[in-house]
Design a protein around this motif. Structure first.
Motif, mmCIF file in Angstrom:
data_model
loop_
_atom_site.group_PDB
_atom_site.id
_atom_site.type_symbol
_atom_site.label_atom_id
_atom_site.label_comp_id
_atom_site.label_asym_id
_atom_site.label_seq_id
_atom_site.Cartn_x
_atom_site.Cartn_y
_atom_site.Cartn_z
ATOM 1 N N GLU A 46 0.825 -1.202 0.000
ATOM 2 C CA GLU A 46 0.000 0.000 0.000
ATOM 3 C C GLU A 46 0.863 1.259 0.000
ATOM 4 O O GLU A 46 1.962 1.283 0.568
ATOM 5 N N LEU A 47 0.322 2.293 -0.623
ATOM 6 C CA LEU A 47 0.993 3.584 -0.639
ATOM 7 C C LEU A 47 0.835 4.241 0.719
ATOM 8 O O LEU A 47 -0.273 4.348 1.237
ATOM 9 N N VAL A 48 1.929 4.692 1.290
ATOM 10 C CA VAL A 48 1.912 5.385 2.571
ATOM 11 C C VAL A 48 1.992 6.893 2.368
ATOM 12 O O VAL A 48 1.246 7.655 2.992
ATOM 13 N N ALA A 49 2.881 7.317 1.509
ATOM 14 C CA ALA A 49 3.059 8.749 1.262
ATOM 15 C C ALA A 49 3.715 8.937 -0.093
ATOM 16 O O ALA A 49 4.491 8.089 -0.541
ATOM 17 N N GLY A 50 3.393 10.050 -0.737
ATOM 18 C CA GLY A 50 3.996 10.356 -2.026
ATOM 19 C C GLY A 50 4.258 11.839 -2.132
ATOM 20 O O GLY A 50 3.620 12.649 -1.457
ATOM 21 N N VAL A 51 5.208 12.188 -2.984
ATOM 22 C CA VAL A 51 5.513 13.594 -3.222
ATOM 23 C C VAL A 51 5.617 13.798 -4.724
ATOM 24 O O VAL A 51 6.240 13.019 -5.440
ATOM 25 N N VAL A 56 4.356 18.600 -3.766
ATOM 26 C CA VAL A 56 3.104 18.408 -3.025
ATOM 27 C C VAL A 56 3.083 17.001 -2.451
ATOM 28 O O VAL A 56 3.308 16.025 -3.164
ATOM 29 N N ALA A 57 2.795 16.909 -1.172
ATOM 30 C CA ALA A 57 2.796 15.614 -0.490
ATOM 31 C C ALA A 57 1.371 15.131 -0.261
ATOM 32 O O ALA A 57 0.447 15.925 -0.071
ATOM 33 N N SER A 62 -3.985 6.764 7.673
ATOM 34 C CA SER A 62 -3.409 6.471 8.985
ATOM 35 C C SER A 62 -2.053 7.140 9.192
ATOM 36 O O SER A 62 -1.558 7.228 10.319
ATOM 37 N N ALA A 63 -1.453 7.615 8.107
ATOM 38 C CA ALA A 63 -0.142 8.261 8.197
ATOM 39 C C ALA A 63 -0.248 9.771 8.414
ATOM 40 O O ALA A 63 0.730 10.411 8.837
ATOM 41 N N LYS A 64 -1.408 10.318 8.138
ATOM 42 C CA LYS A 64 -1.573 11.773 8.267
ATOM 43 C C LYS A 64 -1.323 12.231 9.698
ATOM 44 O O LYS A 64 -1.823 11.638 10.651
#
Length: 115
Positions: A46-51, A56-57, A62-64
Motif C-alpha cells: 500500500e501507498l503510505v506517502a507520495g511527493v 506536493v505531499a 493512517s499516516a496523516k
C-alpha cells in the motif's frame, strides 16, 4: 542503470520515531514523483506517502499527522519521517519512482514496532 536503496529501518517501541531514506542513482528525484509504500505479511502493498514533482505531499489516512515525506535534492534522497509509531505500522517499507512509464522499486527496509 536506475537503482533505489532504502535505509533507516529497524526495531522501535510503540510511540517511537524512525526516519527512512531512499537514495536514488541513475535517476533524478527532483524530476519525478516518488512514493513510499509498505507491505506486511499477507497484505497488499500500500501507498503510505507520495511527493509530486512540485513538492506536493499526500498521505494514506493512517499516516496523516504522523509521517512526513520530504525531498533533499542535493543528496537525491526522499525521506519518510515517522513519529508516534504503532504496532500496525510494522511492515517492509519500499520506495518507488516512475520514470518513462517504468516503475523502479528499492529492496525494502524492515520496520518493526514492538515493545
Amino acid at each position: 542503470q536506475v537503482q533505489l536503496v532504502e535505509s533507516g529501518g529497524g526495531l522501535v517501541q510503540p510511540g517511537g520515531s524512525l526516519r527512512l531514506s531512499c537514495t536514488g542513482s541513475g535517476i533524478i528525484f527532483s524530476n519525478i514523483a516518488v512514493g513510499w509504500f509498505r507491505q506486511s505479511p499477507g497484505t497488499e502493498r500500500e501507498l503510505v506517502a507520495g511527493v509530486t514533482i512540485g513538492g506536493v505531499a499526500a498521505y494514506e489516512e493512517s499516516a496523516k499527522g504522523r509521517f512526513t515525506i520530504s525531498r533533499d535534492n542535493t543528496k537525491n534522497t526522499v525521506d519518510l519521517q515517522m513519529h508516534s509509531l504503532k504496532p500496525e505500522d510494522t511492515a517492509v517499507y519500499y520506495c518507488k519512482a516512475r520514470l518513462s512509464d517504468v516503475d523502479y522499486w528499492g529492496q525494502g527496509t524492515q520496520v518493526t514496532v514492538s515493545s
